[in-house]
Design a protein around this motif. Sequence first.
Motif, PDB file in Angstrom:
ATOM      1  N   GLU A   1      -4.347  19.947 -27.341  1.00  0.00           N
ATOM      2  CA  GLU A   1      -4.547  21.394 -27.258  1.00  0.00           C
ATOM      3  C   GLU A   1      -4.692  21.794 -25.799  1.00  0.00           C
ATOM      4  OE1 GLU A   1      -8.140  22.728 -29.006  1.00  0.00           O
ATOM      5  OE2 GLU A   1      -7.755  24.835 -28.619  1.00  0.00           O
ATOM      6  N   VAL A   2      -3.905  22.754 -25.381  1.00  0.00           N
ATOM      7  CA  VAL A   2      -3.975  23.252 -24.014  1.00  0.00           C
ATOM      8  C   VAL A   2      -5.153  24.200 -23.891  1.00  0.00           C
ATOM      9  CG1 VAL A   2      -2.810  24.639 -22.282  1.00  0.00           C
ATOM     10  CG2 VAL A   2      -1.492  23.021 -23.658  1.00  0.00           C
ATOM     11  N   GLN A   3      -5.951  23.990 -22.847  1.00  0.00           N
ATOM     12  CA  GLN A   3      -7.115  24.830 -22.639  1.00  0.00           C
ATOM     13  C   GLN A   3      -7.338  25.070 -21.154  1.00  0.00           C
ATOM     14  OE1 GLN A   3     -10.681  23.208 -24.423  1.00  0.00           O
ATOM     15  NE2 GLN A   3     -11.269  25.190 -25.262  1.00  0.00           N
ATOM     16  N   LEU A   4      -7.685  26.298 -20.810  1.00  0.00           N
ATOM     17  CA  LEU A   4      -8.064  26.651 -19.443  1.00  0.00           C
ATOM     18  C   LEU A   4      -9.460  27.256 -19.504  1.00  0.00           C
ATOM     19  CD1 LEU A   4      -4.773  28.436 -18.288  1.00  0.00           C
ATOM     20  CD2 LEU A   4      -5.483  26.110 -17.749  1.00  0.00           C
ATOM     21  N   VAL A   5     -10.355  26.735 -18.679  1.00  0.00           N
ATOM     22  CA  VAL A   5     -11.736  27.224 -18.686  1.00  0.00           C
ATOM     23  C   VAL A   5     -12.128  27.603 -17.272  1.00  0.00           C
ATOM     24  CG1 VAL A   5     -14.127  26.710 -19.227  1.00  0.00           C
ATOM     25  CG2 VAL A   5     -12.302  25.778 -20.662  1.00  0.00           C
ATOM     26  N   LEU A  20     -14.553  30.075  -7.590  1.00  0.00           N
ATOM     27  CA  LEU A  20     -14.169  29.994  -8.994  1.00  0.00           C
ATOM     28  C   LEU A  20     -13.443  28.682  -9.259  1.00  0.00           C
ATOM     29  CD1 LEU A  20     -12.796  33.595  -9.623  1.00  0.00           C
ATOM     30  CD2 LEU A  20     -15.161  32.774  -9.697  1.00  0.00           C
ATOM     31  N   SER A  21     -13.624  28.159 -10.462  1.00  0.00           N
ATOM     32  CA  SER A  21     -12.937  26.937 -10.881  1.00  0.00           C
ATOM     33  C   SER A  21     -12.174  27.207 -12.161  1.00  0.00           C
ATOM     34  CB  SER A  21     -13.943  25.812 -11.124  1.00  0.00           C
ATOM     35  OG  SER A  21     -14.667  25.503  -9.962  1.00  0.00           O
ATOM     36  N   CYS A  22     -11.017  26.583 -12.271  1.00  0.00           N
ATOM     37  CA  CYS A  22     -10.213  26.638 -13.491  1.00  0.00           C
ATOM     38  C   CYS A  22      -9.923  25.206 -13.910  1.00  0.00           C
ATOM     39  CB  CYS A  22      -8.923  27.401 -13.244  1.00  0.00           C
ATOM     40  SG  CYS A  22      -7.770  27.366 -14.646  1.00  0.00           S
ATOM     41  N   LEU A  23     -10.577  24.769 -14.955  1.00  0.00           N
ATOM     42  CA  LEU A  23     -10.380  23.410 -15.470  1.00  0.00           C
ATOM     43  C   LEU A  23      -9.306  23.448 -16.540  1.00  0.00           C
ATOM     44  CD1 LEU A  23     -11.138  20.431 -15.816  1.00  0.00           C
ATOM     45  CD2 LEU A  23     -12.950  21.180 -17.380  1.00  0.00           C
ATOM     46  N   ALA A  24      -8.244  22.680 -16.326  1.00  0.00           N
ATOM     47  CA  ALA A  24      -7.132  22.633 -17.272  1.00  0.00           C
ATOM     48  C   ALA A  24      -7.190  21.339 -18.061  1.00  0.00           C
ATOM     49  CB  ALA A  24      -5.810  22.728 -16.526  1.00  0.00           C
ATOM     50  N   SER A  25      -7.063  21.429 -19.360  1.00  0.00           N
ATOM     51  CA  SER A  25      -7.047  20.242 -20.204  1.00  0.00           C
ATOM     52  C   SER A  25      -5.897  20.355 -21.198  1.00  0.00           C
ATOM     53  CB  SER A  25      -8.373  20.075 -20.941  1.00  0.00           C
ATOM     54  OG  SER A  25      -8.615  21.189 -21.773  1.00  0.00           O
ATOM     55  N   GLY A  26      -5.443  19.203 -21.651  1.00  0.00           N
ATOM     56  CA  GLY A  26      -4.376  19.184 -22.637  1.00  0.00           C
ATOM     57  C   GLY A  26      -2.999  18.986 -22.057  1.00  0.00           C
ATOM     58  N   THR A  69      -8.982  31.629  -0.712  1.00  0.00           N
ATOM     59  CA  THR A  69      -8.193  30.409  -0.560  1.00  0.00           C
ATOM     60  C   THR A  69      -8.080  29.715  -1.909  1.00  0.00           C
ATOM     61  OG1 THR A  69      -8.974  30.116   1.720  1.00  0.00           O
ATOM     62  CG2 THR A  69      -7.958  28.214   0.639  1.00  0.00           C
ATOM     63  N   ILE A  70      -6.858  29.426  -2.311  1.00  0.00           N
ATOM     64  CA  ILE A  70      -6.626  28.696  -3.563  1.00  0.00           C
ATOM     65  C   ILE A  70      -6.365  27.240  -3.217  1.00  0.00           C
ATOM     66  CG2 ILE A  70      -4.118  29.140  -3.617  1.00  0.00           C
ATOM     67  CD1 ILE A  70      -4.409  29.473  -6.690  1.00  0.00           C
ATOM     68  N   SER A  71      -6.875  26.335  -4.051  1.00  0.00           N
ATOM     69  CA  SER A  71      -6.672  24.905  -3.806  1.00  0.00           C
ATOM     70  C   SER A  71      -6.680  24.167  -5.129  1.00  0.00           C
ATOM     71  CB  SER A  71      -7.746  24.352  -2.868  1.00  0.00           C
ATOM     72  OG  SER A  71      -9.028  24.481  -3.456  1.00  0.00           O
ATOM     73  N   GLN A  72      -6.294  22.897  -5.087  1.00  0.00           N
ATOM     74  CA  GLN A  72      -6.233  22.126  -6.320  1.00  0.00           C
ATOM     75  C   GLN A  72      -6.832  20.742  -6.120  1.00  0.00           C
ATOM     76  OE1 GLN A  72      -1.766  22.297  -6.257  1.00  0.00           O
ATOM     77  NE2 GLN A  72      -1.939  20.111  -6.719  1.00  0.00           N
ATOM     78  N   ASP A  73      -7.374  20.218  -7.177  1.00  0.00           N
ATOM     79  CA  ASP A  73      -7.855  18.834  -7.222  1.00  0.00           C
ATOM     80  C   ASP A  73      -7.172  18.197  -8.413  1.00  0.00           C
ATOM     81  OD1 ASP A  73      -9.188  16.442  -7.652  1.00  0.00           O
ATOM     82  OD2 ASP A  73     -11.082  17.218  -6.887  1.00  0.00           O
ATOM     83  N   ASN A  74      -6.093  17.454  -8.129  1.00  0.00           N
ATOM     84  CA  ASN A  74      -5.303  16.894  -9.229  1.00  0.00           C
ATOM     85  C   ASN A  74      -6.094  15.880 -10.044  1.00  0.00           C
ATOM     86  OD1 ASN A  74      -3.170  18.469  -8.439  1.00  0.00           O
ATOM     87  ND2 ASN A  74      -2.135  16.832  -7.311  1.00  0.00           N
ATOM     88  N   ALA A  75      -6.982  15.155  -9.398  1.00  0.00           N
ATOM     89  CA  ALA A  75      -7.770  14.148 -10.118  1.00  0.00           C
ATOM     90  C   ALA A  75      -8.673  14.798 -11.153  1.00  0.00           C
ATOM     91  CB  ALA A  75      -8.596  13.337  -9.135  1.00  0.00           C
ATOM     92  N   LYS A  76      -9.081  16.025 -10.868  1.00  0.00           N
ATOM     93  CA  LYS A  76      -9.968  16.743 -11.783  1.00  0.00           C
ATOM     94  C   LYS A  76      -9.233  17.786 -12.610  1.00  0.00           C
ATOM     95  CE  LYS A  76     -14.043  16.180  -8.858  1.00  0.00           C
ATOM     96  NZ  LYS A  76     -15.144  16.863  -8.126  1.00  0.00           N
ATOM     97  N   ASN A  77      -7.919  17.891 -12.428  1.00  0.00           N
ATOM     98  CA  ASN A  77      -7.134  18.919 -13.134  1.00  0.00           C
ATOM     99  C   ASN A  77      -7.768  20.300 -12.971  1.00  0.00           C
ATOM    100  OD1 ASN A  77      -4.979  17.392 -14.124  1.00  0.00           O
ATOM    101  ND2 ASN A  77      -5.125  18.336 -16.131  1.00  0.00           N
ATOM    102  N   THR A  78      -8.159  20.592 -11.776  1.00  0.00           N
ATOM    103  CA  THR A  78      -8.894  21.824 -11.512  1.00  0.00           C
ATOM    104  C   THR A  78      -8.270  22.588 -10.353  1.00  0.00           C
ATOM    105  OG1 THR A  78     -10.960  20.849 -12.304  1.00  0.00           O
ATOM    106  CG2 THR A  78     -11.150  22.802 -10.928  1.00  0.00           C
ATOM    107  N   GLY A  97      -4.299  31.504 -15.101  1.00  0.00           N
ATOM    108  CA  GLY A  97      -3.109  31.447 -15.930  1.00  0.00           C
ATOM    109  C   GLY A  97      -2.165  30.378 -15.441  1.00  0.00           C
ATOM    110  N   VAL A  98      -1.482  29.723 -16.361  1.00  0.00           N
ATOM    111  CA  VAL A  98      -0.550  28.653 -16.020  1.00  0.00           C
ATOM    112  C   VAL A  98       0.848  28.987 -16.520  1.00  0.00           C
ATOM    113  CG1 VAL A  98       0.103  26.262 -16.437  1.00  0.00           C
ATOM    114  CG2 VAL A  98      -2.276  26.828 -15.987  1.00  0.00           C
TER     115      VAL A  98
END
Length: 128
Positions: A1-5, A20-26, A69-78, A97-98
């Motif tokens: 299940e795709v989820q963004l929190v 702000l953080s956006c955690l993506a799962s699924g 500033t937008i950034s990403q942490d691929n290890a955390k899917n965030t 949004g993805v």
Amino acid sequence: EVQLVESGGGLVQAGGSLRLSCLASGFPFADFAVGWFRHAPGKEREGVSCIRTSDGSTYYADSVKGRFTISQDNAKNTIYLQMNSLKPEDTAVYYCGVRVVGSQAGQLLRGWALPDYWGLGTQVTVSS
């Protein structure tokens, strides 16, 4: 299940900062376009910033350039949105949004492409 929190919203005084953080799962990030959007009462939804996850390309609305500033942490899917020098006009619900087509990150910011998935949002309130 795709989820963004989303998380990290809150009340801050003008001139302050929030992250702000956006955690993506699924799903793995792969080559996606991830954007932050905001919706204030009485206004249209606005694209704030987007990032292409495959190469880190970033895009910003003119209203937030130099402050956010937008950034990403691929290890955390965030995906993060660091917001500095906040103004009362930044008050809104912020959504993550993805779009599963990474090359459309610029179009995603401008509203020419819509996210395939949305989070539920986090409230940001900036007091004067």
